[in-house]
Design an enzyme around this catalytic site. Structure first.
Site, mmCIF file in Angstrom:
data_model
loop_
_atom_site.group_PDB
_atom_site.id
_atom_site.type_symbol
_atom_site.label_atom_id
_atom_site.label_comp_id
_atom_site.label_asym_id
_atom_site.label_seq_id
_atom_site.Cartn_x
_atom_site.Cartn_y
_atom_site.Cartn_z
ATOM 1 N N ARG A 1 -46.527 0.429 4.689
ATOM 2 C CA ARG A 1 -45.086 0.280 4.897
ATOM 3 C C ARG A 1 -44.416 1.638 5.098
ATOM 4 O O ARG A 1 -43.471 1.772 5.863
ATOM 5 C CB ARG A 1 -44.467 -0.459 3.712
ATOM 6 C CG ARG A 1 -44.899 -1.919 3.589
ATOM 7 C CD ARG A 1 -44.201 -2.591 2.420
ATOM 8 N NE ARG A 1 -44.573 -4.003 2.308
ATOM 9 C CZ ARG A 1 -45.484 -4.469 1.475
ATOM 10 N NH1 ARG A 1 -46.127 -3.636 0.689
ATOM 11 N NH2 ARG A 1 -45.761 -5.756 1.417
ATOM 12 N N HIS B 1 -41.457 -1.922 -3.084
ATOM 13 C CA HIS B 1 -42.040 -3.038 -2.344
ATOM 14 C C HIS B 1 -43.165 -2.444 -1.507
ATOM 15 O O HIS B 1 -42.986 -2.085 -0.346
ATOM 16 C CB HIS B 1 -40.987 -3.703 -1.451
ATOM 17 C CG HIS B 1 -41.556 -4.747 -0.529
ATOM 18 N ND1 HIS B 1 -42.302 -5.811 -0.985
ATOM 19 C CD2 HIS B 1 -41.496 -4.882 0.816
ATOM 20 C CE1 HIS B 1 -42.666 -6.559 0.043
ATOM 21 N NE2 HIS B 1 -42.196 -6.011 1.155
ATOM 22 N N ARG C 1 -45.269 -14.377 -4.985
ATOM 23 C CA ARG C 1 -46.725 -14.357 -4.840
ATOM 24 C C ARG C 1 -47.400 -14.289 -6.206
ATOM 25 O O ARG C 1 -48.396 -14.978 -6.463
ATOM 26 C CB ARG C 1 -47.151 -13.149 -4.005
ATOM 27 C CG ARG C 1 -46.776 -13.229 -2.532
ATOM 28 C CD ARG C 1 -46.941 -11.887 -1.846
ATOM 29 N NE ARG C 1 -46.742 -11.981 -0.396
ATOM 30 C CZ ARG C 1 -46.322 -10.978 0.369
ATOM 31 N NH1 ARG C 1 -46.065 -9.786 -0.174
ATOM 32 N NH2 ARG C 1 -46.169 -11.148 1.672
ATOM 33 N N ASP D 1 -42.842 -10.581 -3.473
ATOM 34 C CA ASP D 1 -44.022 -10.189 -4.256
ATOM 35 C C ASP D 1 -44.060 -10.945 -5.587
ATOM 36 O O ASP D 1 -45.117 -11.351 -6.060
ATOM 37 C CB ASP D 1 -43.994 -8.681 -4.529
ATOM 38 C CG ASP D 1 -43.809 -7.870 -3.265
ATOM 39 O OD1 ASP D 1 -44.803 -7.430 -2.679
ATOM 40 O OD2 ASP D 1 -42.640 -7.695 -2.860
#
Length: 317
Positions: free
Chosen positions: A92, A179, A155, A152
């Site tokens: 990212r 993140h 998840r 997240d």
């Protein structure tokens, strides 16, 4: 779910993520009016047409859009997904430079037509971009924040629920921090129902070891890479989680979510955006200052802060 009268959500960016956010918002009834904006005229018009064809089945929500920024006018919430997408094998943070340029040029234009909106940044790396966008606009930190680790966390709860034999809604655990690669679970506060995560057991579901928890945390951290490798992008789950954030804002829910705001004097952290449990309401997102951490977790939070501060500093130079 009740749709707030005359509420308007605009999604900026008609790629796979932005279109999924708009789709999720329509079918969940997140806002009365949904708009999709992108500078790619043919693409955004096609996405809007495709979505509009299904509005018979979405209740009272409607969809408009186009490549003229005037479609953003009157928005109560603006979700920003525009930017280069993450490629297989790319972190990212490697996205930061190109997407920082896009955000810097776009934010003043958006503010001009939607000066009172709450802005939610989904474009990655969302934490770094939130710091730059807040600096660029001068908006109060609560009015411009990132979707952060809301996905997240979903998840994580899904994985834990499978392992513990309960519904996802019964798992109370958060991923916090960046993140990205330095994110981590707040294990010291994680419970299933009211039972601490390490104490949970029931027939057929023995106690979860710390090694198992560590393995689950790694799976959650790397989940996006696995999806991107297989299909090129993550879009459905981020669409749903973004729509959920929008609902918390438009319905003034005061919901607790791990979104990413620019922190000020939060356990000694300043000027960096990280996901921590926050109150999300019509005024935006406010970090919960009395969130407690173990010494190990506080060290991990500072590690996240240091990693992101370095990236933000390099983009300012």
């Amino acid at each position: 779910m009740e749709i707030i009268e005359n509420s308007k959500l605009t999604v900026v960016g008609a790629g796979s993520v932005g279109s999924s956010v708009a789709y999720a918002a329509l079918i969940r009834g997140s806002a009365r009016h949904v708009a999709l904006y992108d500078i790619a005229t043919a693409k955004v018009e096609a996405e809007v047409l495709d979505l509009a064809h299904g509005t018979q089945f979405t209740g009272s929500s409607d969809i408009i859009g186009g490549s003229d920024i005037s479609v953003v006018a009157g928005s109560h919430v603006v979700v920003i997904t525009a930017g280069a997408k993450q490629r297989p094998g790319q972190t990212r943070i490697e996205l930061a430079e190109v997407n920082a340029g896009i955000i810097r040029s776009m934010m003043p234009q958006l503010l001009e037509v939607a000066p009172h909106a709450v802005y939610v940044i989904v474009t990655n790396p969302c934490d770094v971009l939130t710091v730059l966008a807040q600096e660029e606009t001068g908006l109060p930190p609560e009015r411009i924040f990132a979707s952060g680790t809301v996905l997240d966390t979903s998840r994580l709860r899904w994985k834990l629920a499978e392992r513990a034999g309960v519904s996802t809604a019964s798992v109370h655990a958060h991923i916090i921090g960046e993140h990205g690669d330095t994110e981590f679970p707040l294990w010291s506060r994680a419970t299933i129902g009211t039972v601490p995560i390490l104490d949970w057991e029931m027939p057929g579901y023995p106690r979860i070891s710390r090694d198992e928890l560590d393995a689950i945390a790694i799976d959650v951290r790397d989940a996006a890479y696995k999806v991107i490798l297989g299909k090129g992008a993550t879009n459905y789950a981020i669409g749903l989680s973004s729509a959920r954030i929008v609902e918390a804002i438009l319905r003034d829910e005061h919901a607790v979510m791990p979104v990413s705001t620019v922190l000020h004097d939060f356990h000694g952290l300043d000027g960096v955006a990280l996901s921590v449990p926050s109150i999300v309401s019509a005024t935006g997102a406010i970090p919960i200052r009395n969130t407690t951490f173990s010494d190990e977790e506080l060290g991990l939070l500072r590690r996240s802060a240091d990693a992101l501060a370095g990236v933000a500093a390099s983009l300012r130079s």
